[in-house]
Motif scaffolding. Sequence first.
Motif, PDB file in Angstrom:
ATOM      1  N   ASN A 136       0.942  -1.223   0.023  1.00  0.00           N
ATOM      2  CA  ASN A 136      -0.101   0.036   0.112  1.00  0.00           C
ATOM      3  C   ASN A 136       0.714   1.161   0.079  1.00  0.00           C
ATOM      4  O   ASN A 136       1.664   1.631   0.955  1.00  0.00           O
ATOM      5  N   VAL A 138      -0.070   4.392   0.691  1.00  0.00           N
ATOM      6  CA  VAL A 138      -0.234   5.155   1.720  1.00  0.00           C
ATOM      7  C   VAL A 138       0.734   4.818   2.813  1.00  0.00           C
ATOM      8  O   VAL A 138       1.266   6.003   3.190  1.00  0.00           O
ATOM      9  N   VAL A 139       0.757   3.495   3.291  1.00  0.00           N
ATOM     10  CA  VAL A 139       1.958   3.400   4.393  1.00  0.00           C
ATOM     11  C   VAL A 139       3.334   3.923   3.848  1.00  0.00           C
ATOM     12  O   VAL A 139       4.140   4.530   4.873  1.00  0.00           O
ATOM     13  N   VAL A 140       3.718   3.379   2.536  1.00  0.00           N
ATOM     14  CA  VAL A 140       5.178   3.748   2.435  1.00  0.00           C
ATOM     15  C   VAL A 140       5.350   5.411   2.418  1.00  0.00           C
ATOM     16  O   VAL A 140       6.348   5.632   2.801  1.00  0.00           O
ATOM     17  N   ILE A 142       3.680   7.726   3.965  1.00  0.00           N
ATOM     18  CA  ILE A 142       3.853   8.087   5.066  1.00  0.00           C
ATOM     19  C   ILE A 142       5.197   7.854   5.903  1.00  0.00           C
ATOM     20  O   ILE A 142       5.476   8.912   6.291  1.00  0.00           O
ATOM     21  N   MET A 143       5.654   6.730   5.686  1.00  0.00           N
ATOM     22  CA  MET A 143       7.023   6.421   6.311  1.00  0.00           C
ATOM     23  C   MET A 143       8.111   7.244   5.597  1.00  0.00           C
ATOM     24  O   MET A 143       9.045   8.068   6.159  1.00  0.00           O
TER      25      MET A 143
END
Lengths: 350, 304
Positions: A136, A138-140, A142-143
Amino acid sequence: MNRQMKINIITALLTVVVGLVVGMIIIAIIGSNPWSLLNAIYEGTFGSVVNFGNWISISVPLALTGLAVAIGYRAGLFNIGAEGQFQMATIASILVAVTSPFNGLITILLVIIVGIIVGALWALIPGILKAYYKINEVVVTIMMNWIALYLTNYFIVVHFHTSTNLTQTPIIPSTVSLNLKWLTNLTNGSNINAGIFILMLAAIFYWYSVEKTTFGYEIKAVGNSSEAAIYAGIDSKKRIIQTMCLSGAFAGLAGVVYALSAPGYQTTLSVFRGFGFDGITVALLGQLSAIGVILSGLLLGGLRQAGIFMQIQQIPKEISDIIIGVILIFSALSPIIIKKIMKKKGDANE
Amino acid sequence: MNSDILLLILFGSFSMAAPLIAAAYGGLFSERSGVVNIGIEGMMTAGAFSGATVAYFIGNAGINGSITIGFIVAILIGGLTGLLHAYLCISLKVDQIISGVAINTITLALSLFLTAIYFDGAQETHTLLIRPIAYFSNRLTLVTIIRFLLVFAVNYLLNKTKWGLHVLAVGENPQAADAMGINVIKTRYQAVILSGAFSGLAGMVAVVNVTQRFTATTVGGLGFIALAVLIFGRHRPFGIIMAGLVFGFSKNLGAVISTIAPKLPAIYFDILPYVATIVVLLIFSRNKKVEMESLGIAYDKELR
């Protein structure tokens, strides 16, 4: 002008009016004069040539990160990482601007190229992870935002600061600034600069690539349904990576414009500057169209400018963002309301 | 490495992971019921601001238990923002991403706006009177126990109770759930409100644990990390615990190692939790994901 366009324009204006009315009610509740909001908006935008110039200059990076989020959205990718791509490109831009051995114009071109590449590379990682490993985005992203924040802070403090201040980068030479003498003079010394032309080119590029090319057609197909896209023979992996990179490139360009504008240096940050997150608002408000994104960038910039003038009258400047949020909700609501009205009309005609 | 340090890391990991896990639970109920919740950040912010403000004024008035009341207020206000999200997404059928983004924008702006109004133009609320660290250390064992129970409670609630199964059903296939007599709208409302309540709680935990007052940085992106933990944890209660602990552990590992080996550049520890999350995602990328066919789509009875 066709009927649909008329409806769109009228609803957009009504949406803004609703947002302003809500803002005025809140101001009245805290016991201030609600009309001061309209006055502040006028002051901040058309109040003087200086304010006009500053309004345009704060809107340009907002519209650029808006384009970044918008192109991702077209392909069904939610790039929350425009913030990090912007941040990496900003510091890279200043680094090139400060260390370049070339003259002003060549350096500016070099900075633009580097900024675009850095932004694109920062988006390449989530792009590859999404395309090949289905992780996803979105997760990557954000990180990746946080990694960008810490990396740039570290770089400033350890390698790239002024002799007197560890938390501030050197200032870019005035020859590398995007300021144009005639524009500055025309607006009595405001911050407006060549960024406005960069935005125009970027918006035309966005419009052309999304609306007029196979690439644009294919990414929309990927965005609507990646399975259908596969049956249509579209290499969706390639398109996802390309779109992420393009998205990062727009965010990088925003970073370039921001870096080469006043004040011409950066400091370390404890929280994000917010351009990437604002880009999400701008893209959604602009309904992913080039012209819509520019207009919503100007709206956001104009309300932020108004915030400065509200603050002078003891009304907290955050009123701007409250209004922006309300406008965003009503902009999403208006097509639903229109559909209902149309349906009722249709029922009545039957 | 002696056992004290190991204990320190483990314990620190839990306290670092606690608000993240709570907030990710917030997202869990909402998303498993079929409503995307990108507004966790904003719901946390609303909880953090309201909790910190009420706790401050009550504490200032000399009333006992101000922080406990702050927690209750944070949960209620968080639930209220959940209700707003539910109303927009479920009843008005607004695009769920837009609703979430708008909630993030409005809650932060409104919180800072009200902070300026209540605290003479300041950018942050006043520091809580009762030392919050004392609040937690007195009740440390209790809080830890509650936290562990919460893990099992959430898992039980979602996977074993009738209501939890309804949530999963309306998330997976609302048409079928409706046909079976489950009230899709009501169940989704309840799940999204619960989501807001959890997020509000997490916001107040961040106040007490980190800043001891409300500032623009109290939540400062934690809600987005929680969203990442939720997705990273594959939308499962135990997955979220593991994801939260990976994040909390690597964050804390960095903090501890940097005190042992101060010569190593801090940057490695600063970025460790974020890099670790991406790496772990990569390692487990082939595992099966939860099927959530209806996520993001408003339920329309007419399309049944």
